[in-house]
Design a protein around this motif. Structure first.
Motif, PDB file in Angstrom:
ATOM      1  N   LYS A 203      50.060  37.724  37.638  1.00 38.86           N
ATOM      2  CA  LYS A 203      48.780  37.738  37.250  1.00 38.86           C
ATOM      3  C   LYS A 203      48.605  38.433  35.659  1.00 38.86           C
ATOM      4  O   LYS A 203      49.491  39.173  35.428  1.00 38.86           O
ATOM      5  CB  LYS A 203      47.794  38.468  38.187  1.00 38.86           C
ATOM      6  N   THR A 208      39.367  42.142  35.760  1.00 44.59           N
ATOM      7  CA  THR A 208      39.085  41.518  36.972  1.00 44.59           C
ATOM      8  C   THR A 208      39.656  40.031  37.110  1.00 44.59           C
ATOM      9  O   THR A 208      39.112  39.310  37.610  1.00 44.59           O
ATOM     10  CB  THR A 208      37.657  41.508  37.431  1.00 44.59           C
ATOM     11  N   ASN A 210      39.369  37.703  34.448  1.00 51.16           N
ATOM     12  CA  ASN A 210      38.736  36.764  33.909  1.00 51.16           C
ATOM     13  C   ASN A 210      38.696  36.846  32.367  1.00 51.16           C
ATOM     14  O   ASN A 210      37.992  36.194  31.566  1.00 51.16           O
ATOM     15  CB  ASN A 210      37.003  36.913  34.242  1.00 51.16           C
ATOM     16  N   THR A 243      42.737  34.741  39.317  1.00 53.14           N
ATOM     17  CA  THR A 243      43.096  35.794  40.127  1.00 53.14           C
ATOM     18  C   THR A 243      41.998  36.921  40.235  1.00 53.14           C
ATOM     19  O   THR A 243      40.992  36.965  39.387  1.00 53.14           O
ATOM     20  CB  THR A 243      44.286  36.606  39.783  1.00 53.14           C
ATOM     21  N   THR A 244      42.012  37.943  41.202  1.00 54.87           N
ATOM     22  CA  THR A 244      41.192  39.126  40.884  1.00 54.87           C
ATOM     23  C   THR A 244      41.996  40.083  40.078  1.00 54.87           C
ATOM     24  O   THR A 244      42.529  39.516  38.944  1.00 54.87           O
ATOM     25  CB  THR A 244      41.243  39.852  42.254  1.00 54.87           C
ATOM     26  N   GLN A 245      41.816  41.281  40.121  1.00 55.86           N
ATOM     27  CA  GLN A 245      42.529  42.349  39.319  1.00 55.86           C
ATOM     28  C   GLN A 245      43.886  42.219  39.377  1.00 55.86           C
ATOM     29  O   GLN A 245      44.835  42.569  38.429  1.00 55.86           O
ATOM     30  CB  GLN A 245      42.003  43.684  39.350  1.00 55.86           C
ATOM     31  N   HIS A 248      47.831  37.793  43.536  1.00 52.81           N
ATOM     32  CA  HIS A 248      47.633  37.660  45.208  1.00 52.81           C
ATOM     33  C   HIS A 248      48.713  37.713  45.800  1.00 52.81           C
ATOM     34  O   HIS A 248      48.429  37.635  47.103  1.00 52.81           O
ATOM     35  CB  HIS A 248      46.916  36.166  45.355  1.00 52.81           C
ATOM     36  N   LEU A 331      38.501  43.373  48.324  1.00 53.88           N
ATOM     37  CA  LEU A 331      37.632  42.741  47.120  1.00 53.88           C
ATOM     38  C   LEU A 331      38.429  42.746  45.879  1.00 53.88           C
ATOM     39  O   LEU A 331      39.445  41.969  46.204  1.00 53.88           O
ATOM     40  CB  LEU A 331      36.510  43.589  46.812  1.00 53.88           C
ATOM     41  N   GLN A 332      38.241  43.021  44.817  1.00 53.83           N
ATOM     42  CA  GLN A 332      39.032  42.583  43.763  1.00 53.83           C
ATOM     43  C   GLN A 332      39.818  43.477  43.560  1.00 53.83           C
ATOM     44  O   GLN A 332      41.116  43.128  42.889  1.00 53.83           O
ATOM     45  CB  GLN A 332      38.115  42.944  42.273  1.00 53.83           C
ATOM     46  N   ARG A 333      40.544  44.478  44.220  1.00 56.27           N
ATOM     47  CA  ARG A 333      41.937  45.216  44.366  1.00 56.27           C
ATOM     48  C   ARG A 333      41.317  46.601  45.030  1.00 56.27           C
ATOM     49  O   ARG A 333      40.371  47.376  45.227  1.00 56.27           O
ATOM     50  CB  ARG A 333      42.445  45.470  43.179  1.00 56.27           C
TER      51      ARG A 333
END
Length: 446
Positions: A203, A208, A210, A243-245, A248, A331-333
């Motif tokens: 990642k 987050t 983005n 991805t989130t922060q 995955h 959630l995001q991490r």
């Protein structure tokens, strides 16, 4: 400093010398070095991204920067750990260390571009997959290849040795010893093909995922393209997006599941060889001075295969947890992945220990052909399948039942009793001759 005698884990104590190379990838110092690598390569990539405040670096300056991780040693790691005592943040400590180095290299006006727009997970989620990839290539695969090649050589050497097979633990249609070993060679090769297809993903996308900070500072730059190019072409990893922060970890879970399957195959191998040794099909080379049992002087125990099985079991328990836990984050991490990831080297170390133990055990095997031949001779009943199949071919009435009546008694079935049975059959003499040629040693298939 703690000694091997004081180590809590046998990986860093009793067995350290056997897995020492893995320290280059999974020790605390190694993790810090990989973080430095990511930060340095990221800064070099930024200098080529078109950011107005940065210009591409000279080749000499790039070499000086890359020397920060290429010549990284424990004193550098300790310096970063000392900074961490103040920051209480491991990745931020790396950033501050590099800022000091930028001052020394005359790059002080650019040092705020170290870790620019990143979160700590952009560094960890590239450093750790890279360290795993390197460890698999440099240590794991060569060790497994050595083991697989040893199995293949034994399969070739023993390809003509007839062997009484056992299904459900009972005597069954004979096989060949080399073929039974070759089964494991093929199983490993198929899993290695799967392992080669597993991608090492990373990642890289800001707090987050983005590229928020990157985009707000320089909206004219295509940051997704930058991140993909950086991760894939500079680091040699697969860029995960979106991805989130955090990463995955789906690909990493697939890696651990594949490593676990390979270990399971080797547990199967270890148990088979252990059983063959217990049946006296193999003896073991005796090393002068070694003791098999503290009480029974005659014993030479199959300890290499037992050690391998034990280490593979521990490794698989950890691989199971890693592959089940890592893809899950609230959630995001949340932070649970960070703690777990620090242990990825442990199951790989136990796996390498197991490879070495099995390989050592294979090198001590001495084939006891006399015992193997004796068991074949004592189990003429296994040719019943061959005889009844020929009789089926010839449309002989109820051949299975006839052989069942012959063989399922408490009387010992011998070559003579099989011969008498054949003599009493109402078939052509040519068919009888065909059946008389069958023996436990010859009825081994293809």
């Amino acid at each position: 400093m703690p000694t091997a005698l004081q180590a809590i884990s046998p990986i860093d104590g009793r067995y350290r010398s056997k897995v020492d190379r893995l320290a280059d990838f999974f020790s605390e110092s190694a993790l810090i070095r990989y973080r430095v690598l990511v930060e340095v390569e990221y800064f070099i990539a930024l200098s080529e991204s078109g950011i107005p405040q940065l210009q591409p670096l000279s080749e000499d300056k790039e070499d000086q920067l890359r020397a920060l991780y290429r010549e990284f040693n424990d004193s550098h790691a300790q310096a970063i750990k000392d900074i961490e005592k103040v920051t209480n943040h491991d990745v931020k400590a790396v950033e501050y260390f590099l800022k000091q180095k930028f001052d020394e290299l005359g790059l002080e006006k650019h040092k705020e571009f170290i870790h620019f727009g990143l979160t700590s997970q952009d560094v960890n989620n590239t450093a750790i997959p890279l360290s795993i990839k390197d460890a698999i290539d440099a240590v794991y695969l060569p060790e497994l290849d050595n083991l697989k090649e040893s199995l293949n050589q034994l399969a070739i050497a023993w390809k003509e040795i007839p062997l009484l097979a056992r299904t459900h633990g009972q005597p069954a249609s004979p096989t060949r010893l080399g073929k039974e070993f070759y089964v494991f060679v093929v199983r490993l090769e198929e899993q290695l093909e799967m392992l080669d297809r597993v991608q090492h993903a990373a990642k890289f996308g800001g707090a987050t995922g983005n590229y928020n900070a990157h985009h707000v500072a320089y909206p004219q730059i295509n940051w997704q393209h930058f991140g993909e190019d950086f991760v894939e072409n500079r680091l040699g990893l697969k860029h995960s997006f979106p991805t989130t922060q955090i990463e995955h970890y789906d690909h990493m879970a697939s890696l651990f599941d594949t490593l676990k399957r390979i270990n399971t195959i080797l547990i199967d191998l270890d148990r088979d060889i252990w059983t063959y040794i217990s049946m006296d099909y193999f003896k073991q080379k005796i090393k002068k001075g070694e003791i098999g049992s503290s009480a029974m002087p005659h014993k030479v125990n199959p300890i290499d295969f037992e050690n391998s099985e034990g280490n593979l079991g521990i490794a698989n328990a950890l691989f199971e947890h890693l592959s089940a836990k890592l893809p899950i984050s609230r959630l995001q991490r949340d932070l649970t992945d960070s703690t777990v990831l620090r242990n990825v080297g442990v199951p790989i170390a136990h796996t390498v220990l197991a490879f070495k133990a099995t390989l050592k055990g294979l090198g001590k095997l001495l084939l006891n052909e006399e015992k193997i031949a004796e068991d074949l001779e004592n189990n003429w009943a296994v040719v019943a399948e061959a005889i009844q199949t020929i009789l089926r071919r010839e449309a002989y009435p109820n051949p299975y039942e006839a052989l069942k009546e012959l063989t399922r008694t408490n009387e010992k079935i011998t070559g003579d009793s099989i011969a008498r049975f054949i003599d009493n059959l109402h078939v052509d003499e040519s068919i009888k001759q065909e059946m008389r040629a069958i023996s436990p040693r010859s009825f081994t298939g293809i």
